[in-house]
Motif scaffolding. Structure first.
Motif, PDB file in Angstrom:
ATOM      1  N   ARG A  82       0.869  -1.180   0.000  1.00 39.43           N
ATOM      2  CA  ARG A  82       0.000   0.000   0.000  1.00 39.43           C
ATOM      3  C   ARG A  82       0.903   1.227   0.000  1.00 39.43           C
ATOM      4  N   LEU A  83       0.706   2.114  -0.964  1.00 39.68           N
ATOM      5  CA  LEU A  83       1.431   3.377  -1.044  1.00 39.68           C
ATOM      6  C   LEU A  83       0.460   4.496  -0.693  1.00 39.68           C
ATOM      7  N   ASP A  84       0.851   5.345   0.232  1.00 38.90           N
ATOM      8  CA  ASP A  84       0.001   6.455   0.665  1.00 38.90           C
ATOM      9  C   ASP A  84       0.795   7.745   0.667  1.00 38.90           C
ATOM     10  N   MET A  85       0.093   8.859   0.452  1.00 39.02           N
ATOM     11  CA  MET A  85       0.722  10.163   0.560  1.00 39.02           C
ATOM     12  C   MET A  85       0.001  10.947   1.642  1.00 39.02           C
ATOM     13  N   ALA A  86       0.767  11.428   2.613  1.00 43.45           N
ATOM     14  CA  ALA A  86       0.225  12.262   3.680  1.00 43.45           C
ATOM     15  C   ALA A  86       1.238  13.358   3.962  1.00 43.45           C
ATOM     16  N   ASP A  87       0.757  14.578   4.071  1.00 40.86           N
ATOM     17  CA  ASP A  87       1.643  15.725   4.318  1.00 40.86           C
ATOM     18  C   ASP A  87       2.780  15.779   3.304  1.00 40.86           C
ATOM     19  N   ALA A  88       2.467  15.556   2.035  1.00 37.68           N
ATOM     20  CA  ALA A  88       3.443  15.606   0.927  1.00 37.68           C
ATOM     21  C   ALA A  88       4.561  14.578   1.095  1.00 37.68           C
ATOM     22  N   ARG A  89       4.273  13.485   1.771  1.00 41.62           N
ATOM     23  CA  ARG A  89       5.277  12.448   2.002  1.00 41.62           C
ATOM     24  C   ARG A  89       4.697  11.083   1.648  1.00 41.62           C
ATOM     25  N   TRP A  90       5.389  10.350   0.769  1.00 44.78           N
ATOM     26  CA  TRP A  90       4.966   9.007   0.391  1.00 44.78           C
ATOM     27  C   TRP A  90       5.444   8.002   1.425  1.00 44.78           C
ATOM     28  N   THR A  91       4.552   7.095   1.790  1.00 46.96           N
ATOM     29  CA  THR A  91       4.914   5.993   2.671  1.00 46.96           C
ATOM     30  C   THR A  91       4.473   4.679   2.035  1.00 46.96           C
ATOM     31  N   ALA A  92       5.132   3.613   2.449  1.00 44.78           N
ATOM     32  CA  ALA A  92       4.790   2.277   1.963  1.00 44.78           C
ATOM     33  C   ALA A  92       4.594   1.358   3.153  1.00 44.78           C
ATOM     34  N   SER A  93       3.683   0.430   3.003  1.00 47.34           N
ATOM     35  CA  SER A  93       3.458  -0.589   4.024  1.00 47.34           C
ATOM     36  C   SER A  93       2.924  -1.838   3.326  1.00 47.34           C
ATOM     37  N   LEU A  94       3.035  -2.948   4.012  1.00 44.07           N
ATOM     38  CA  LEU A  94       2.484  -4.189   3.473  1.00 44.07           C
ATOM     39  C   LEU A  94       1.015  -4.294   3.826  1.00 44.07           C
ATOM     40  N   THR A  95       0.246  -4.834   2.920  1.00 40.20           N
ATOM     41  CA  THR A  95      -1.139  -5.174   3.210  1.00 40.20           C
ATOM     42  C   THR A  95      -1.118  -6.524   3.934  1.00 40.20           C
ATOM     43  N   GLU A  96      -2.264  -6.956   4.375  1.00 40.64           N
ATOM     44  CA  GLU A  96      -2.339  -8.280   5.015  1.00 40.64           C
ATOM     45  C   GLU A  96      -1.890  -9.357   4.026  1.00 40.64           C
ATOM     46  N   ALA A  97      -2.303  -9.222   2.773  1.00 40.13           N
ATOM     47  CA  ALA A  97      -1.883 -10.186   1.740  1.00 40.13           C
ATOM     48  C   ALA A  97      -0.368 -10.171   1.565  1.00 40.13           C
ATOM     49  N   GLY A  98       0.235  -8.992   1.658  1.00 37.49           N
ATOM     50  CA  GLY A  98       1.691  -8.882   1.551  1.00 37.49           C
ATOM     51  C   GLY A  98       2.397  -9.532   2.725  1.00 37.49           C
ATOM     52  N   ARG A  99       1.842  -9.375   3.911  1.00 34.66           N
ATOM     53  CA  ARG A  99       2.431 -10.014   5.108  1.00 34.66           C
ATOM     54  C   ARG A  99       2.354 -11.538   4.987  1.00 34.66           C
ATOM     55  N   ILE A 100       1.242 -12.031   4.487  1.00 37.04           N
ATOM     56  CA  ILE A 100       1.088 -13.478   4.295  1.00 37.04           C
ATOM     57  C   ILE A 100       2.101 -13.976   3.271  1.00 37.04           C
ATOM     58  N   GLN A 101       2.254 -13.248   2.169  1.00 33.26           N
ATOM     59  CA  GLN A 101       3.220 -13.622   1.129  1.00 33.26           C
ATOM     60  C   GLN A 101       4.631 -13.683   1.707  1.00 33.26           C
ATOM     61  N   CYS A 102       5.010 -12.674   2.481  1.00 30.93           N
ATOM     62  CA  CYS A 102       6.354 -12.645   3.066  1.00 30.93           C
ATOM     63  C   CYS A 102       6.540 -13.760   4.087  1.00 30.93           C
ATOM     64  N   ALA A 103       5.520 -14.021   4.887  1.00 32.38           N
ATOM     65  CA  ALA A 103       5.613 -15.083   5.887  1.00 32.38           C
ATOM     66  C   ALA A 103       5.771 -16.432   5.213  1.00 32.38           C
ATOM     67  N   GLU A 104       5.036 -16.664   4.134  1.00 34.96           N
ATOM     68  CA  GLU A 104       5.157 -17.935   3.396  1.00 34.96           C
ATOM     69  C   GLU A 104       6.546 -18.067   2.776  1.00 34.96           C
ATOM     70  N   HIS A 105       7.060 -16.970   2.225  1.00 31.45           N
ATOM     71  CA  HIS A 105       8.407 -16.975   1.624  1.00 31.45           C
ATOM     72  C   HIS A 105       9.463 -17.203   2.700  1.00 31.45           C
ATOM     73  N   ASP A 106       9.256 -16.585   3.874  1.00 28.21           N
ATOM     74  CA  ASP A 106      10.199 -16.713   4.981  1.00 28.21           C
ATOM     75  C   ASP A 106      10.259 -18.158   5.478  1.00 28.21           C
ATOM     76  N   HIS A 107       9.110 -18.823   5.543  1.00 32.29           N
ATOM     77  CA  HIS A 107       9.062 -20.223   6.012  1.00 32.29           C
ATOM     78  C   HIS A 107       9.653 -21.170   4.965  1.00 32.29           C
ATOM     79  N   ALA A 108       9.520 -20.826   3.683  1.00 32.62           N
ATOM     80  CA  ALA A 108      10.042 -21.677   2.605  1.00 32.62           C
ATOM     81  C   ALA A 108      11.548 -21.588   2.512  1.00 32.62           C
ATOM     82  N   ALA A 109      12.135 -20.472   2.973  1.00 31.37           N
ATOM     83  CA  ALA A 109      13.590 -20.267   2.862  1.00 31.37           C
ATOM     84  C   ALA A 109      14.358 -21.049   3.894  1.00 31.37           C
TER      85      ALA A 109
END
Length: 85
Positions: free
Chosen positions: A58-85
């Motif tokens: 998720r990319l958001d802009m607040a106060d003229a500043r871009w931020t990025a964060s993982l969605t729940e789906a992104g956290r699941i993807q990373c957790a699955e990748h982390d367990h597979a490694a």
């Protein structure tokens, strides 16, 4: 298929508990904010060239500043990748 840069960015976001500014994320990885933005843009849910993204970031802009964060789906993807490694 994700690039090595996209995998690195996903894992960096996975380690963060809250949204991260793109300049800060870029600085941590030795990249410009625009490079980070382009790499993350295709990992969101926006449709690019008629193909929807996976919705992991998720990319958001607040106060003229871009931020990025993982969605729940992104956290699941990373957790699955982390367990597979």
């Amino acid at each position: 298929m994700m690039s090595e840069l996209q995998q690195t960015l996903l894992l960096a976001l996975y380690r963060e508990a809250k949204p991260v500014s793109l300049p800060k994320l870029g600085k941590q990885l030795g990249l410009s904010g625009s490079v980070v933005m382009r790499a993350l843009a295709t990992l969101g849910d926006a449709s690019i060239a008629g193909q929807p993204g996976p919705g992991w970031v998720r990319l958001d802009m607040a106060d003229a500043r871009w931020t990025a964060s993982l969605t729940e789906a992104g956290r699941i993807q990373c957790a699955e990748h982390d367990h597979a490694a």
